[in-house]
Scaffold this active site. Structure first.
Site, short mmCIF file in Angstrom:
data_model
loop_
_atom_site.label_atom_id
_atom_site.label_comp_id
_atom_site.label_asym_id
_atom_site.label_seq_id
_atom_site.Cartn_x
_atom_site.Cartn_y
_atom_site.Cartn_z
N ARG A 230 0.80 -1.22 0.00
CA ARG A 230 0.00 0.00 0.00
C ARG A 230 0.84 1.28 0.00
NH1 ARG A 230 -2.41 -3.97 1.47
NH2 ARG A 230 -0.73 -4.32 2.96
N THR A 231 1.85 1.34 0.87
CA THR A 231 2.61 2.58 0.98
C THR A 231 3.35 2.87 -0.33
OG1 THR A 231 2.88 2.25 3.35
CG2 THR A 231 4.36 3.82 2.31
N HIS B 165 6.00 5.93 11.37
CA HIS B 165 5.43 5.80 10.02
C HIS B 165 4.50 7.00 9.85
CE1 HIS B 165 4.00 4.38 6.32
NE2 HIS B 165 3.78 3.11 6.59
N ARG C 146 11.87 3.64 3.02
CA ARG C 146 11.45 2.71 4.08
C ARG C 146 12.68 1.88 4.46
NH1 ARG C 146 6.16 -1.00 4.39
NH2 ARG C 146 5.39 1.06 4.96
N LYS D 263 25.87 -4.85 -2.62
CA LYS D 263 27.33 -4.83 -2.71
C LYS D 263 27.95 -4.17 -1.48
CE LYS D 263 26.98 -4.14 -7.72
NZ LYS D 263 27.29 -3.20 -8.83
#
Length: 317
Positions: free
Chosen positions: A81-82, A158, A130, A109
């Site tokens: 959703r986000t 959040h 995120r 890496k």
């Protein structure tokens, strides 16, 4: 009301934070990394613009105000959703999106978050981040030359989810003032709740934190509301006595990925399941919310109940 004598938990440094006001100019080219950047005046402005955007999407699908602008979505954790809501918003406003997947980027890496952010700022106009580490967005903010949007940092915050949650409550009731709101489930690890409780604290409302003892809301958030906010906050381990007076029941999933042991998760995962039978004691105009994804904490049999606002909540994102 609860009282705690434990030492305060460490809070992120907010020295670099811009604070939004009702003046739209205070928003221009600014990052959104914490709900601490918002007050009731800026929230009202945000809700006004959000409702305008909803009307725009409904009437014509979007416009071109972000044409030739590029958004990078940098997700070190899974999201549906986000990520989709951020990318859809950019595309609806005429912009472009570069999705960065941690599994296929130079992170594999050994590239640091700081170097990844510096690289993206060379190509993009905004970065949505995120990350599993608390404070990662603040770390990114200190080096970024472009605006950063925090889409969740570990068990920290959040902010964008909390903003859409308060927006949903505001739109459903026309006000947050005077409402009785129960937060149910994993309040220890749920970053959406950590941000939401700080925003709700700005209003004259009643917050009930309902959770098992091992999943209680962190002490520093309880103390922050008790000591410096308008809301009144309480803790409980059962929902039964609180539910009949609730205007909002906000349910969170018990997050398996945040637990140190499978045993602790198994002991907590079915703490409280919302079914049509549970809702029989709730008010007719109560709303049932969930940040999603859900596992089994709200029965699918509740989806047809008009009080089930979680699909409307998702749309508001």
């Amino acid at each position: 009301m609860s009282h705690h004598h434990k030492p305060k938990e460490e809070k992120p440094d907010d020295e670099h934070l811009n604070h939004f006001t009702g003046d739209i100019e205070s928003w221009r080219d600014q990052s959104v990394v914490s709900v601490k950047q918002f007050g009731t005046e800026s929230l009202l402005k945000l809700f006004e613009v959000s409702n305008d955007m909803k009307k725009l999407v409904k009437s014509q699908g979007g416009d071109e105000r972000l044409k030739r602008k590029i958004l990078a979505t940098l997700f070190y954790e899974n999201s549906t959703r986000t990520r989709c809501s951020m990318e859809a918003a950019m595309l609806r406003l005429g912009g472009s999106v570069i999705p960065i997947h941690e599994s296929t980027s130079s992170v594999k890496k050994g590239e640091t978050l700081v170097d990844t952010i510096l690289s993206l700022c060379s190509y993009c106009d905004f970065v949505v981040l995120r990350h599993p580490q608390v404070g990662a967005s603040m770390e990114a903010l200190k080096v970024a030359k472009k605006p950063i949007i925090n889409a969740g940092d570990g068990v920290g915050e959040h902010p964008t989810q909390a903003l859409l949650d308060v927006f949903t409550i505001h739109n459903e009731f026309k006000s947050v003032e005077g409402k009785v709101i129960a937060l149910l489930g994993d309040l220890k690890n749920g970053r959406t709740v950590h941000s939401l409780v700080q925003l709700l604290g700005l209003y004259d409302c009643e917050i009930h934190c309902v959770s098992p003892v091992n999943l209680k809301l962190p002490c520093h958030l309880i103390e922050e509301v008790e000591n410096g906010k308008k809301a009144r906050i309480f803790e409980a381990e059962v929902l039964d006595e609180i539910l009949p007076k609730c205007d909002v029941l906000y349910v969170t999933r018990v997050q398996k990925e945040r637990f140190d042991s499978a045993e602790e998760y198994e002991a907590s995962k079915e703490f409280y399941i919302i079914t049509p039978q549970v809702l029989e004691s709730a008010k007719n105009d109560m709303i049932l919310m969930h940040p999603l994804p859900r596992v089994n904490e709200i029965s699918h049999h509740c989806d047809s109940d008009p009080r089930a606002a979680y699909l409307r909540q998702m749309e508001n994102g």
